[in-house]
Design an enzyme around this catalytic site. Structure first.
Site, PDB file in Angstrom:
ATOM      1  N   ASP A  78       0.829  -1.203   0.000  1.00  0.00           N
ATOM      2  CA  ASP A  78       0.000   0.000   0.000  1.00  0.00           C
ATOM      3  C   ASP A  78       0.864   1.253   0.000  1.00  0.00           C
ATOM      4  O   ASP A  78       2.039   1.225   0.395  1.00  0.00           O
ATOM      5  CB  ASP A  78      -0.959   0.009   1.189  1.00  0.00           C
ATOM      6  CG  ASP A  78      -0.249   0.011   2.534  1.00  0.00           C
ATOM      7  OD1 ASP A  78       0.709  -0.766   2.703  1.00  0.00           O
ATOM      8  OD2 ASP A  78      -0.650   0.790   3.419  1.00  0.00           O
ATOM      9  N   GLU A 140       0.083  -1.295   5.586  1.00  0.00           N
ATOM     10  CA  GLU A 140       1.147  -0.863   6.493  1.00  0.00           C
ATOM     11  C   GLU A 140       1.008   0.610   6.839  1.00  0.00           C
ATOM     12  O   GLU A 140       1.236   1.027   7.979  1.00  0.00           O
ATOM     13  CB  GLU A 140       2.515  -1.120   5.837  1.00  0.00           C
ATOM     14  CG  GLU A 140       3.714  -0.927   6.753  1.00  0.00           C
ATOM     15  CD  GLU A 140       4.281   0.488   6.734  1.00  0.00           C
ATOM     16  OE1 GLU A 140       5.173   0.775   7.539  1.00  0.00           O
ATOM     17  OE2 GLU A 140       3.817   1.318   5.904  1.00  0.00           O
TER      18      GLU A 140
END
Length: 389
Positions: A78, A140
């Site tokens: 991400d 994350e």
């Protein structure tokens, strides 16, 4: 294209996926899984509870078929949003200019994943005496949620890796220690109403401010009393209020206030103990509120936690990386990573990847081509140590 690093194709592919954390990462995960499966990896897509996001664990077995031990190459898929930033090129396209590659995630941290994936042919060239594992995670940037899941994924798949490289941007220096991180939310529920009746009401903002004052007192205590670790740029634990929302009109006593804080601790400070102190203070404020009205209260909720990474003196992985050309350890970083999750279960783990944290999350995020080439050489050197003689 000949002057570009071999990883450019994978960089273009990965950056082309809009994996801002509010979106699903499944298109990227399935693309990588399909490519690795074709290359001979054993792949497993491990969804989150919603099914909209997933981790990927992919293992290239050793020459004898063993999947025990081995090296993990790990990174999150991400990226942070681009809204409100002025980009000079498409953030979701890898744009090469002036010796740099621009795009969202080039520094944090799709470049490392691209280098690792581009190294698959090198891994296949000669028999490996131990397996290589890829561990790609989700979310994350918003709470290290995929990292919190990944160790369980490995366990459920029966995998027991011995070493792990988390490729966050370190300028290709080996980072063997970083602070822990705790993200938490405080919600204060008051009794709202017209400001002219304030003595008969309970202001969520006023009582929330008392909790914020205590958080600030904790921050000053850490700075004043330690414990201290000179290996960090900020050599003590830190806590900050990073979000505050309460009230809607100047003539209305607010009925709710939301506060979020960010806690980062060094060795010698237990995150849970700090949160317990905040809960204790919040309980005292809550008691005073309920004396005024029983419907009021304060909730303190931990949103995400990740353990710190503690340096060890006997890390074989540090020696392998430095021998392959990575910079020797010596720097401890304040930013958190998923490395602590791997380390917490006994995996020899370091952080080492291309790019610099200062280049992450900004408009025109970039990584230098030189950093990519260095990462390629280092990873080739690491793989060479895993081959059968």
């Amino acid at each position: 294209m000949s002057e570009l690093p071999r990883s450019i194709e994978w960089m273009e592919r990965l950056i082309g996926f809009d994996t801002v954390s509010r979106h699903s990462n499944l298109p990227l995960i399935h693309e990588v899984a399909d490519r690795l499966d074709t290359a001979g990896f054993v792949t497993a897509v491990r969804p989150d509870v919603t099914g909209d996001k997933a981790n990927l664990v992919a293992t290239l077995p050793a020459a004898d078929g063993s999947m025990d031990g081995g090296l993990v190459l790990s990174g999150h898929t991400d990226v942070v949003p681009t809204e409100g930033q002025e980009w000079t090129s498409d953030p979701f396209a890898a744009t090469v200019r002036d010796g740099r590659i621009y795009g969202r995630g080039t520094s944090d941290m799709k470049s490392f994943l691209a280098v690792a994936l581009a190294a698959v042919p090198t891994m296949l060239e000669a028999p490996l005496r131990e397996p290589v594992h890829f561990a790609l995670t989700y979310d994350e940037e918003v709470g290290l949620f995929g990292g919190a899941q990944i160790v369980g994924d490995l366990r459920d798949l029966g995998l027991t890796p011995a070493r792990c490289i988390v490729g966050e941007p370190t300028g290709m220096a080996v980072v063997a220690a970083h602070k822990s991180i705790t993200l938490a939310r405080i919600v204060v529920r008051g009794l709202p109403g017209h400001s002219s009746m304030a003595p008969h009401l309970v202001s969520a903002a006023f009582h929330g401010a008392q909790v914020i004052t205590f958080v600030q007192e904790l921050a000053e205590e850490f700075e004043r009393e330690g414990p201290f670790d000179g290996g960090y740029t900020v050599p003590f634990s830190t806590i900050s209020v990073d979000y505050l929302n309460g009230g809607s009109f100047s003539t209305t006593v607010p009925g709710e206030c939301e506060i979020r804080f960010d806690l980062r601790t060094i060795d010698g400070v237990e995150s849970d103990d700090v949160v317990a102190r905040i809960r204790e203070r919040a309980g005292q404020v809550e008691a005073a509120m309920r004396e005024r009205h029983p419907s009021t209260g304060i909730d303190v909720t931990v949103l995400a936690q990740a353990p710190g990474l503690t340096a060890t003196t006997d890390s074989a992985l540090v020696d392998v990386l430095t021998a392959a050309g990575a910079e020797a350890p010596g720097v401890k970083v304040a930013f958190g990573t998923e490395a602590g999750f791997f380390s917490s279960v006994g995996i020899d783990t370091v952080v080492c990847g291309p790019g610099h944290i200062e280049q992450a999350h900004i408009a025109d995020e970039y990584v230098s081509i030189e950093q990519i080439r260095t990462c390629e050489r280092v990873l080739d050197g690491v793989i060479a140590t895993m081959r059968d003689a």
